[in-house]
Design a protein around this motif. Structure first.
Motif, PDB file in Angstrom:
ATOM      1  N   ALA A 151       8.206  -9.113   3.654  1.00 40.64           N
ATOM      2  CA  ALA A 151       7.399 -10.331   3.810  1.00 40.64           C
ATOM      3  C   ALA A 151       6.723 -10.396   5.176  1.00 40.64           C
ATOM      4  N   ASP A 152       7.347  -9.787   6.201  1.00 40.90           N
ATOM      5  CA  ASP A 152       6.771  -9.808   7.546  1.00 40.90           C
ATOM      6  C   ASP A 152       5.590  -8.855   7.683  1.00 40.90           C
ATOM      7  N   LEU A 153       5.436  -7.942   6.729  1.00 41.63           N
ATOM      8  CA  LEU A 153       4.386  -6.926   6.813  1.00 41.63           C
ATOM      9  C   LEU A 153       3.119  -7.325   6.069  1.00 41.63           C
ATOM     10  N   LEU A 154       3.180  -8.434   5.343  1.00 43.50           N
ATOM     11  CA  LEU A 154       2.045  -8.839   4.516  1.00 43.50           C
ATOM     12  C   LEU A 154       1.036  -9.615   5.349  1.00 43.50           C
ATOM     13  N   THR A 155      -0.229  -9.341   5.129  1.00 39.69           N
ATOM     14  CA  THR A 155      -1.294 -10.004   5.890  1.00 39.69           C
ATOM     15  C   THR A 155      -2.126 -10.953   5.034  1.00 39.69           C
ATOM     16  N   SER A 156      -2.006 -10.842   3.713  1.00 41.69           N
ATOM     17  CA  SER A 156      -2.779 -11.687   2.809  1.00 41.69           C
ATOM     18  C   SER A 156      -1.916 -12.840   2.308  1.00 41.69           C
ATOM     19  N   ASP A 157      -2.483 -14.049   2.277  1.00 42.01           N
ATOM     20  CA  ASP A 157      -1.753 -15.208   1.749  1.00 42.01           C
ATOM     21  C   ASP A 157      -1.365 -14.993   0.294  1.00 42.01           C
ATOM     22  N   ASP A 158      -2.283 -14.434  -0.495  1.00 41.86           N
ATOM     23  CA  ASP A 158      -1.974 -14.192  -1.906  1.00 41.86           C
ATOM     24  C   ASP A 158      -0.845 -13.179  -2.061  1.00 41.86           C
ATOM     25  N   ASP A 159      -0.818 -12.158  -1.211  1.00 45.86           N
ATOM     26  CA  ASP A 159       0.278 -11.189  -1.266  1.00 45.86           C
ATOM     27  C   ASP A 159       1.605 -11.850  -0.902  1.00 45.86           C
ATOM     28  N   ARG A 160       1.561 -12.762   0.059  1.00 48.90           N
ATOM     29  CA  ARG A 160       2.794 -13.476   0.425  1.00 48.90           C
ATOM     30  C   ARG A 160       3.300 -14.331  -0.739  1.00 48.90           C
ATOM     31  N   LEU A 161       2.379 -15.009  -1.420  1.00 51.46           N
ATOM     32  CA  LEU A 161       2.768 -15.830  -2.569  1.00 51.46           C
ATOM     33  C   LEU A 161       3.285 -14.959  -3.705  1.00 51.46           C
ATOM     34  N   LEU A 162       2.646 -13.811  -3.915  1.00 50.10           N
ATOM     35  CA  LEU A 162       3.101 -12.906  -4.969  1.00 50.10           C
ATOM     36  C   LEU A 162       4.506 -12.396  -4.664  1.00 50.10           C
ATOM     37  N   MET A 163       4.749 -12.010  -3.424  1.00 50.85           N
ATOM     38  CA  MET A 163       6.071 -11.512  -3.036  1.00 50.85           C
ATOM     39  C   MET A 163       7.116 -12.612  -3.175  1.00 50.85           C
ATOM     40  N   GLN A 164       6.785 -13.828  -2.781  1.00 48.23           N
ATOM     41  CA  GLN A 164       7.723 -14.949  -2.884  1.00 48.23           C
ATOM     42  C   GLN A 164       8.151 -15.164  -4.333  1.00 48.23           C
ATOM     43  N   GLY A 178       0.792  -1.219   0.000  1.00 49.30           N
ATOM     44  CA  GLY A 178       0.000   0.000   0.000  1.00 49.30           C
ATOM     45  C   GLY A 178       0.824   1.269   0.000  1.00 49.30           C
ATOM     46  N   THR A 179       2.084   1.186  -0.430  1.00 51.33           N
ATOM     47  CA  THR A 179       2.929   2.377  -0.496  1.00 51.33           C
ATOM     48  C   THR A 179       2.516   3.253  -1.672  1.00 51.33           C
ATOM     49  N   LYS A 180       2.990   4.505  -1.645  1.00 49.90           N
ATOM     50  CA  LYS A 180       2.600   5.471  -2.679  1.00 49.90           C
ATOM     51  C   LYS A 180       3.820   5.990  -3.425  1.00 49.90           C
ATOM     52  N   MET A 181       4.631   5.068  -3.908  1.00 54.02           N
ATOM     53  CA  MET A 181       5.796   5.481  -4.692  1.00 54.02           C
ATOM     54  C   MET A 181       5.380   5.820  -6.120  1.00 54.02           C
TER      55      MET A 181
END
Length: 344
Positions: free
Chosen positions: A248-261, A179-182
């Motif tokens: 990775a420690d800041l993600l709360t959604s499983d899908d976001d974790r998989l996307l980041m991985q 959710g950053t605004k870069m």
């Protein structure tokens, strides 16, 4: 049936199944490389970081292979490294006489939807890497953003070479998952250009500053607080950055974790070396050991330090194979998001 006839039929069957010739597999490992030349295909042009690494490895790896083969470096740049990967997969000899040093983004190009990538990265024989990468969102010290929460609420201008560049991709991934605004500003060909623009006040920061590169080119920036790391991301958090949040420690959604991985898989691969598919397992194991022995060789380490090559966390071929297996196991719904972020 005569023995020679039976052997001929077995050899033909092996060829039809894409297996290495029976005589080649039976040849003693200690004798195979004697008198031969090992080709090391580099997916970049001469003079760059991958080329420098490959040539350093080429000077040592032959000493750690039975038979001590000569090693010839062959540069094969093109399509961001895809040309070399296509060659290694589809055209290179599959007897153990060709290996490759490839850009770390190329193994995931098929996953990211790149049609020009005509290979299955999971079928290559990955050999190892001298290190892995961890990247940071890096901001200049005068920018009034000091935390991930502030990065979510205040727009920051960060540099990239173009919409399809690595910094732009990771900037979009972080915006989408954290959710950053870069705001991505194109026109800065590489990290060095981006860092200079930060010094001039043209940019607030850079979305994918590699820690290894920053500490070698701007060793005083973090130490003297000229720049600040807001968040770090990669295969694991760095002990050198204990107070910088790990994405990775800041993600709360499983899908976001998989996307980041999946997105950080190239960082986990570091600067990977690889053999084509279809090579006898014993030869793959021998090459993996030779590369590991090279990374542990005091003479190689001394040369690496002299030329600025980072060998701080060697990873094995099996570890790289596991990274790619996890990435390619990403669910289709997450892959669709990943492809949209890669191809806006």
């Amino acid at each position: 049936m005569p023995a020679i006839c039976r052997f001929g039929r077995l050899a033909a069957l092996a060829a039809a199944l894409g297996l290495a010739p029976l005589t080649a597999q039976a040849q003693p490992l200690a004798d195979f490389y004697r008198g031969k030349t090992l080709s090391l295909v580099v997916s970049t042009s001469t003079g760059g970081g991958y080329d420098v690494m490959a040539r350093a490895i080429a000077r040592f790896i032959g000493r750690h292979l039975p038979g001590n083969p000569a090693v010839l470096v062959r540069n094969m740049p093109g399509a961001g490294g895809i040309t070399a990967m296509n060659y290694l997969y589809n055209a290179a000899e599959k007897d153990g006489t060709v290996i490759g040093a490839v850009q770390n983004g190329t193994p995931v190009e098929p996953l990211f939807g790149t049609k020009e990538a005509r290979y299955d990265a999971t079928k290559f024989n990955w050999l190892g890497t001298p290190s892995f990468e961890v990247a940071m969102v890096l901001l200049w010290h005068r920018v009034p953003v000091n935390s991930i929460d502030e990065l979510r609420t205040r727009e920051t201008n960060v540099g990239a070479s173009g919409a399809h560049s690595t910094p732009a991709f990771y900037g979009r991934v972080l915006n989408a998952t954290l959710g950053t605004k870069m705001k991505l500003v194109s026109g800065y060909p590489g990290m060095t250009d981006g860092l200079l623009a930060m010094e001039r006040g043209e940019l607030d920061g850079y979305p994918s500053a590699f820690y290894s590169a920053l500490t070698s080119t701007r060793p005083n920036w973090l130490r003297d607080k000229l720049a600040k790391a807001i968040v770090q991301y990669g295969p694991e958090r760095l002990k050198e950055l204990p107070d910088v949040p790990f994405a990775a420690d800041l993600l709360t959604s499983d899908d976001d974790r998989l996307l980041m991985q999946a997105a950080v898989a190239p960082l986990a691969l570091g600067r990977p070396l690889v053999m084509p598919p279809g090579i006898a397992p014993a030869r793959v194991a021998m090459m993996r050991k030779a590369l590991a022995d090279t990374f542990a060789d005091p003479a190689f380490m001394a040369e690496a330090e002299k030329i600025g090559l980072i060998v701080n966390a060697p990873q094995t071929g099996e570890q790289l194979q596991a990274v790619l297996a996890r990435a390619y196991a990403t669910p289709a719904r997450v892959v669709e998001r990943l492809q949209k972020l890669n191809n806006p």
